[in-house]
Design an enzyme around this catalytic site. Structure first.
Site, short mmCIF file in Angstrom:
data_model
loop_
_atom_site.label_atom_id
_atom_site.label_comp_id
_atom_site.label_asym_id
_atom_site.label_seq_id
_atom_site.Cartn_x
_atom_site.Cartn_y
_atom_site.Cartn_z
N HIS A 191 -6.11 1.76 -1.14
CA HIS A 191 -6.16 0.41 -1.68
C HIS A 191 -4.73 -0.03 -2.00
O HIS A 191 -3.84 0.78 -2.25
CB HIS A 191 -7.01 0.35 -2.95
CG HIS A 191 -8.47 0.52 -2.70
ND1 HIS A 191 -9.24 -0.44 -2.08
CD2 HIS A 191 -9.31 1.55 -2.97
CE1 HIS A 191 -10.49 -0.02 -1.99
NE2 HIS A 191 -10.55 1.20 -2.52
N TYR B 229 0.83 -1.19 0.00
CA TYR B 229 0.00 0.00 0.00
C TYR B 229 0.87 1.25 0.00
O TYR B 229 1.94 1.27 0.64
CB TYR B 229 -0.89 0.04 1.24
CG TYR B 229 -1.84 -1.13 1.39
CD1 TYR B 229 -3.19 -0.99 1.07
CD2 TYR B 229 -1.40 -2.37 1.85
CE1 TYR B 229 -4.07 -2.05 1.21
CE2 TYR B 229 -2.27 -3.44 1.98
CZ TYR B 229 -3.60 -3.27 1.66
OH TYR B 229 -4.47 -4.33 1.80
N LYS C 162 -4.53 -4.40 -9.81
CA LYS C 162 -3.28 -4.20 -9.10
C LYS C 162 -2.14 -4.72 -9.98
O LYS C 162 -2.33 -5.60 -10.81
CB LYS C 162 -3.28 -4.93 -7.76
CG LYS C 162 -4.46 -4.56 -6.86
CD LYS C 162 -4.41 -5.25 -5.54
CE LYS C 162 -5.72 -5.11 -4.80
NZ LYS C 162 -6.19 -3.74 -4.65
#
Length: 296
Positions: free
Chosen positions: A240, A232, A271
């Site tokens: 997020h 993070y 991601k």
């Protein structure tokens, strides 16, 4: 406890999170809401990488409490119940004071809301009366409603709101948080040996964790995403995760299926997948990111 390291004190938990970016995972139930799992409380369980890092930084010490493996005595049970009741009452008083300051600072908005409610109520009554032909809408009634709304007693309304706060008691469903571990006897604490990392795989995980932590990131376990770590840019409460980190030895080969799996996984959860491995001499960590491109 069973090879896992826990933090039991709320002050320690807060300090680790704010000053050292150690997140851990809360696993305990709330004292007054033990059957729900939406909100968890202390203790916090630490990743083995977090434990090793804290020990290296000389931030924490690792101890065990043999008494936790035994059933508590009646004296300990009584002490715990008294402590829980005292702590909860303190939290209720803190909540009352905070709520009191909120009400007093927002009394103007509360009064305005009361006025709008009275005007809307009067309008609805006149509308119902007109539709049922039981009364006739006239200007005098409308003016009376406006007069009542404009003469809301601010002091009486404030007393009413403050009386609601006074009604909060020990039967209210407030969330109770334990802030200490007074039922644990410090004399009972014994040093606990810690041997991590012990294997080459653990060494890779730890060096990856430490390197990313030193770069200023927050890290948590990534098992739920099929990775070793989630990374993070700030506190996970506010941000997020940006990266999924998978630790792979430089000599380990990845099949095409594994690459496709990792690429699609990162895309599906938005991601970036990052593969981490050690250099040939093991002194540094190397990273390789995967990006999934779709062509038609």
């Amino acid at each position: 406890m069973n090879g896992k390291v826990h933090v039991w004190n709320a002050d320690d938990w807060l300090k680790l999170r704010e000053e050292y970016r150690i997140v851990g995972a809360l696993i305990g139930c709330l004292a007054h809401l033990p059957r729900q799992d939406s909100f968890l409380g202390l203790p916090m369980v630490l990743l083995p990488e977090e434990v090793t890092l804290l020990l290296e930084q000389e931030v924490a010490r690792l101890v065990s409490y043999p008494s936790l493996t035994c059933a508590p005595s009646n004296d300990i049970r009584q002490k715990f119940q008294e402590y829980r009741k005292c702590l909860y009452n303190q939290q209720v008083e803190c909540f009352k004071e905070e709520r009191k300051h909120q009400v007093m600072s927002m009394i103007d908005r509360i009064v305005e809301g009361k006025r709008r409610k009275l005007l809307e109520l009067g309008h609805k009554k006149r509308k119902v009366g007109t539709e049922s032909e039981c009364s006739v809408l006239d200007e005098s009634q409308s003016k009376n409603d406006e007069t009542d709304a404009n003469h809301v007693d601010q002091e009486a309304l404030l007393r009413e709101e403050l009386d609601k706060i006074k009604c909060i008691d020990e039967n209210s469903t407030l969330v109770q948080i334990f802030t200490g571990d007074v039922w644990l006897n410090e004399e009972d604490a014994t040093p606990f040996p810690w041997q991590y990392p012990a294997t080459s795989a653990e060494n890779l995980r730890y060096k990856t964790f430490k390197d990313l932590w030193e770069k200023g990131h927050y890290l948590t376990g990534g098992q739920k995403f099929g990775a070793d770590f989630l990374v993070y840019p700030g506190d996970p409460v506010k941000f997020h995760a940006q990266f999924l980190v998978v630790c792979i030895h430089s000599s380990e080969a990845l099949s095409a299926t594994d690459l496709v799996t990792l690429g699609r996984l990162g895309t599906s959860v938005r991601k970036t997948v990052v593969l981490s491995s050690l250099s040939d001499d093991g002194s540094s960590v190397m990273y390789q990111s995967l990006q999934w491109n779709v062509t038609f």
